[in-house]
Design a protein around this motif. Structure first.
Motif, PDB file in Angstrom:
ATOM      1  N   ILE A 211      73.585  -4.129 -26.297  1.00 53.13           N
ATOM      2  CA  ILE A 211      72.909  -3.728 -25.055  1.00 53.13           C
ATOM      3  C   ILE A 211      71.914  -4.771 -24.563  1.00 53.13           C
ATOM      4  N   PRO A 212      70.996  -5.245 -25.409  1.00 46.88           N
ATOM      5  CA  PRO A 212      70.089  -6.270 -24.893  1.00 46.88           C
ATOM      6  C   PRO A 212      70.807  -7.557 -24.506  1.00 46.88           C
TER       7      PRO A 212
ATOM      8  N   ILE B  76      65.066  -4.146 -15.095  1.00 41.87           N
ATOM      9  CA  ILE B  76      66.251  -4.122 -15.954  1.00 41.87           C
ATOM     10  C   ILE B  76      65.863  -4.465 -17.385  1.00 41.87           C
ATOM     11  N   GLY B  77      64.979  -5.467 -17.524  1.00 40.15           N
ATOM     12  CA  GLY B  77      64.539  -5.847 -18.860  1.00 40.15           C
ATOM     13  C   GLY B  77      63.878  -4.681 -19.573  1.00 40.15           C
TER      14      GLY B  77
ATOM     15  N   LEU C  63      63.776  -0.149 -23.394  1.00 43.26           N
ATOM     16  CA  LEU C  63      63.545   1.272 -23.663  1.00 43.26           C
ATOM     17  C   LEU C  63      64.815   1.952 -24.158  1.00 43.26           C
ATOM     18  N   ALA C  64      65.964   1.488 -23.621  1.00 46.47           N
ATOM     19  CA  ALA C  64      67.228   2.038 -24.111  1.00 46.47           C
ATOM     20  C   ALA C  64      67.360   1.775 -25.606  1.00 46.47           C
TER      21      ALA C  64
ATOM     22  N   THR D  56      60.960  -3.455 -34.523  1.00 49.37           N
ATOM     23  CA  THR D  56      61.433  -4.449 -33.554  1.00 49.37           C
ATOM     24  C   THR D  56      61.540  -3.869 -32.156  1.00 49.37           C
ATOM     25  N   VAL D  57      62.225  -2.746 -32.045  1.00 49.76           N
ATOM     26  CA  VAL D  57      62.487  -2.250 -30.694  1.00 49.76           C
ATOM     27  C   VAL D  57      61.193  -1.751 -30.038  1.00 49.76           C
ATOM     28  N   VAL D  58      60.308  -1.142 -30.833  1.00 51.65           N
ATOM     29  CA  VAL D  58      59.068  -0.640 -30.239  1.00 51.65           C
ATOM     30  C   VAL D  58      58.185  -1.795 -29.780  1.00 51.65           C
TER      31      VAL D  58
END
Lengths: 488, 491
Positions: B8-9, B29-30, B35-36, B86-88
């Motif tokens: 996704i990223p 979009i970023g 957030l996705a 990482t994602v947070v």
């Protein structure tokens, strides 16, 4: 009555196509009106390469078992055809780079004719199966390239490059010829398998001949210490020619080196593997260290090509099936990256009208994002970063060296890669991290030239570079079948 | 699901690079992609079975079969927490960059997302070559992010950073070639353990530089100071954890013999780094310098726990990795916010910011207090576990750790007082604003995560190695799949 050998025309089709294209382009140089010559020449040459590429693929598909052609003077096998595919594709891309090159119209058709002839010579060269055809192919491609370097009379340095290449290259050819004579004199055979069967490995003159053969081929592959001509010729020659030489000549020379060493001198492997490893180390050291201090982008790329010759020689020195595969795989992204990188240099050169240096690449990446990102990809690929085929190529080369039991060669390769980062990333730094206001000279004027063909070429090169990272399996299968037609 | 987290990223990055978007839509979009990622990760946590050991959400495709290299990804329990970190953190940093309005937004956000994908890839890769590819791929966006958007000394900083890290990485590549070919596979689950000290050192060099561990921290100060603050946040909060993860997943799990032999060396380096980093942090003249060197110290602490090689130490290390990631990311973001207001991070020229700026004071104070590991904080729990772990290896290591905690209090309180208290600095006017709502929106979630961990540290320390029975978890998790493996926990 002399018995005529059977001729397998299909096996000769790729080079015949290019020979015909060259001849047609020469006719065009005389018969076609001046304003249409550029287009006609380019189209004919491109068609020649495309047809040759198609024939090479067909031949690859239809030659599962190696066989001799014309009384065994050439070899029809997948190894040769894989190399022919790379060469023909390189030639096609080189036409794309050449098309908008600023050049006078009066000799432009001859230029394309020579490009086609050079390619034909290379296709012939990589299938050579005896010492005579080997030398014939070498001279065929070299003579065309000597002229190509000097064909643009308005280019400062072009003539110098041509002359230098002629003299040094001529010397290299002479060394190769002398080596062939010694080998023939001792073994009494011209064909490679025959030389191997003669088994004269203990003979000093025979070994001296082998050494000279390796040196002669190393000249063409621009491996150190036979590299002296490379930076000057690469710098002075018209950039599209440099692109073609960097990709195609090196491919041809390295592929032929592997073929000659494996088919003609398998018994002397304990000697030549060491020699090739030493040449590889020298190329890595000299290429990388000299590249560090270059300010001219073409010279930097020339030294980088020397160091890449070193990497590919590691694969040859490994002397195993994995090494053969590694060499053939490495050549694919390498050829694409070389042509692409020189194409970007050519674009910048046409924009500025002066030789391209690190300084006047400042801001290029932001001004022309497509070419900038492409150059970025090529540099990362040369440096062996992931997401480019260069990474997989290096991995295979190191694997081959380890498989041979030479972990030290892996370490040398790793250190060389580390050194190379400095100048590859240096170019990225110049393109993206400096502002174009730092550029001290004004562009030629007007908006940058729109060059669809060149941009298309660059996109194809980026595509090959990136796809060869993801689609390793199909490519390595091709290379594996190709390498299997050489006895290991 | 694992692949989706990586794809996704990447896909969003490509969209950003290709489409001609304006700044707002590029940033949106970023942020949306970031957030996705968080959303998918929450799904992973919910569906992950923490009672089981072994790999979950596994995906496996051959990449090139002749050398047995494959695309093999999946989650271990500790990977779940690191991917979450990482994602947070990335989402917070992308949001901050969007709010700040970085120029050349398309390139910027594309690179941030590319980095996101690469880090997630590192934490989930179960194939040596794939791991290396992701590990290297992290460097590409970092190089450009620092080199293009960084401060005045960015060129030197990037050069140092790249040369240092690549020197380590390439040694690791040599090790991977030797290790993988000698075992006949590159699959991390299937590959057997090795007793070669040289191969281990090749891996260790890469991880020690990336972390960084004590004598390899030469790149740290410049890179952390010159990078844009949100990039520093990712770099110190997340990328450094990739290195420690490497120690855990490859170094310790695959090389029990060399780990045992060289344990003293690594413990000594970690302890030295811990003390030395703390002292440097205490002396650093600017906000980001303090955070940068405290990061060095904290990495020392984490590695200390790791090389205790027992359940307490390892659980504590994983917990502390997440804690420190959140703390250091928040602090770097706060440093960026302070620098935006004062145009400098020089501690002599800022100060007294607490008066009239309650939000800034509260956030900084809360983060700092957790960072210095007061009791009842998550960091305290992590450090306690680590110290208890190394105590079993020798009481001396724990003493070093305790001294370092005192030093941590010193540098953290100095930072807080220098920014918030004392007299109003020369670089600050009266008009300097409190944290804006957007800035709060970036920092408060990170702080909330820290508070949750403070309330319930066992969420991680009890669920890092996939079992509810302490003492048995680690051995079975890290070595599952390799039938011949020796017990990991050495007595």
């Amino acid at each position: 009555m002399i018995q005529r050998p059977h001729i397998d025309w299909f096996a000769l089709a790729p080079m015949t196509a290019l020979f015909a294209a060259g001849a047609l382009a020469l006719m065009a140089a005389v018969l076609v009106p001046r304003r249409a010559r550029r287009t006609t020449g380019a189209v004919v040459c491109a068609l020649g390469y495309a047809v040759a590429f198609g024939f090479a693929i067909a031949l690859y598909a239809r030659s599962p078992h190696p066989q001799g052609v014309i009384a065994d003077s050439l070899r029809r096998d997948r190894f040769g055809q894989f190399a022919q595919m790379i060469l023909a594709a390189s030639g096609l891309l080189a036409v794309g780079v050449s098309f908008r090159e600023r050049m006078r119209d009066d000799h432009v058709a001859e230029y394309y004719a020579l490009l086609a002839f050079a390619g034909g010579g290379m296709l012939f060269f990589v299938t050579a199966n005896n010492l005579l055809t080997l030398f014939l192919g070498l001279e065929w491609l070299s003579l065309s390239l000597y002229i190509l370097c000097a064909v643009d009379r308005d280019l400062i340095g072009g003539l110098e490059a041509g002359l230098k290449y002629l003299i040094v290259g001529g010397f290299g050819s002479a060394v190769l010829l002398f080596g062939s004579a010694l080998v023939y004199g001792e073994s009494g055979r011209l064909d490679f398998p025959g030389i191997a069967a003669a088994g004269r490995g203990h003979d000093a003159l025979f070994l001296f001949g082998l050494a000279m053969l390796i040196s002669g081929l190393a000249f063409k592959a621009s491996a150190a210490p036979f590299h002296m001509w490379t930076p000057d010729v690469y710098e002075g020659a018209p950039t599209p020619v440099t692109a073609f030489m960097a990709a195609a000549t090196k491919t041809a020379a390295l592929v032929v080196m592997l073929r000659v060493l494996r088919t003609a001198f398998p018994g002397e492997a304990h000697l030549w593997t060491v020699a090739v490893a030493v040449i590889a180390c020298a190329s890595l050291a000299i290429g990388n260290l000299a590249a560090l201090v270059q300010r001219n982008v073409k010279r930097m790329l020339a030294y980088s090509s020397i160091s890449h010759a070193g990497f590919m020689l590691i694969a040859i020195a490994a002397n195993n099936a994995l090494g053969g595969r590694a060499l053939l795989f490495y050549l694919v992204p390498y050829a694409a990256m070389s042509i692409g990188a020189f194409a970007v240099v050519a674009a910048r050169e046409r924009e500025l009208g002066v030789p391209v240096t690190f300084e006047n690449m400042a801001g290029f990446g932001w001004e022309r994002p497509l070419l900038g990102v492409a150059m970025w990809t090529f540099m990362l690929g040369f440096a062996g970063f992931p997401l480019t085929g260069g990474f997989v190529g290096k991995f295979y080369v190191f694997s081959a060296a380890y498989d041979r039991g030479w972990t030290w060669l892996v370490i040398v390769g790793v250190v060389a890669t580390l050194v190379s980062l400095y100048y590859y990333l240096g170019l990225i730094r110049a393109m993206f991290m400096r502002r174009s206001e730092e550029l001290q000279l004004a562009p030629v004027g007007g908006s940058p030239p729109r060059e669809t063909l060149l941009q298309g070429t660059v996109i194809v090169c980026v595509g090959v570079t990136v796809v060869s990272f993801f689609a390793v399996q199909p490519l390595i299968d091709l290379a594996k079948h190709a390498a299997n037609s050489i006895p290991f | 699901m694992t692949t989706a987290l990586i794809i996704i990223p990447l896909a969003a990055a490509v969209i950003l690079w290709v489409l001609p978007l304006n700044r707002v839509s590029a940033g949106s979009i970023g942020l949306l992609a970031a957030l996705a990622e968080v959303g998918i990760w929450i799904q992973v946590v919910v569906r992950f079975d923490f009672s089981k050991t072994g790999l979950q959400f596994e995906q496996h495709h051959s990449w090139f079969s002749d050398l047995n290299v494959s695309y093999h990804v999946g989650f271990y329990a500790f990977s779940v927490w690191l991917v979450g970190l990482t994602v947070v953190v990335t989402a917070a940093c992308v949001a901050y960059a969007f709010w700040v309005g970085r120029e050349r937004a398309r390139a910027y956000f594309g690179l941030m997302l590319f980095l996101d994908a690469a880090i997630v890839g590192v934490f989930t890769a179960q194939d040596l070559l794939l791991f290396y590819a992701f590990f290297e791929a992290m460097l590409i966006p970092l190089y450009v992010l620092i080199g293009v958007w960084g401060g005045p000394g960015r060129i030197g900083a990037t050069l140092k950073f790249v040369i240092y890290t690549m020197a380590g990485s390439l040694l690791m590549l040599a090790s991977i070639v030797v290790y993988g070919l000698s075992k006949g596979t590159f699959d991390l689950v299937a590959i057997g353990q090795s007793g070669s000290t040289w191969i281990f050192l090749g891996f260790a060099a890469a991880f020690a530089i990336k972390a960084p561990l004590f004598p390899f921290h030469g790149w740290l100060r410049d890179a952390y100071t010159e990078a844009p603050p949100e990039v520093s946040a990712v770099l110190s909060g997340v990328v450094s954890k990739a290195a420690v993860y490497g120690f855990l997943r490859i170094g310790i799990a695959k090389f029990p013999g060399p780990t045992h032999d060289l344990r003293g060396l690594f413990l000594a380096l970690a302890a030295t780094g811990l003390i030395y980093g703390s002292l440097l942090a205490f002396r650093a003249p600017d906000f980001r310098g303090v955070v940068a060197y405290s990061s060095l110290a904290q990495m020392g602490l984490i590695v200390l726990g790791l090389f205790a090689v027992n359940d307490l130490g390892l659980n504590g290390s994983v917990l502390q990795m997440v804690n420190h990631g959140l703390i250091s990311a928040t602090l770097f973001l706060l440093a960026g916010m302070v620098e935006r207001r004062a145009a400098t991070g020089d501690l002599d020229r800022i100060g007294g910011m607490a008066r009239g700026r309650p939000a800034l004071a509260t956030v900084l104070m809360a983060t700092g207090i957790i960072g210095l590991a007061v009791p009842f904080s998550g960091a305290f729990a992590g450090e306690f576990l680590i110290l208890a772990g190394v105590f079993r290896r020798g009481w001396g290591w724990s003493v070093v750790g305790v001294i370092a905690i005192v030093l941590a209090a010193m540098y953290m309180l100095r930072l807080i007082s220098a920014v918030l208290h004392r007299e109003v600095g020369a670089a600050l006017g009266d008009a300097v604003l409190d944290l804006r709502p957007a800035e709060l929106g970036v920092t408060v979630p990170l702080l909330a995560c820290l508070l949750v961990l403070s309330a319930w540290p066992a969420a991680i320390s009890g669920h890092a190695f996939g079992t509810k029975h302490p003492g048995a978890g680690l051995t079975s998790t890290l070595t599952s799949g390799s039938a011949t493996s020796a017990p990991l926990t050495t007595p």
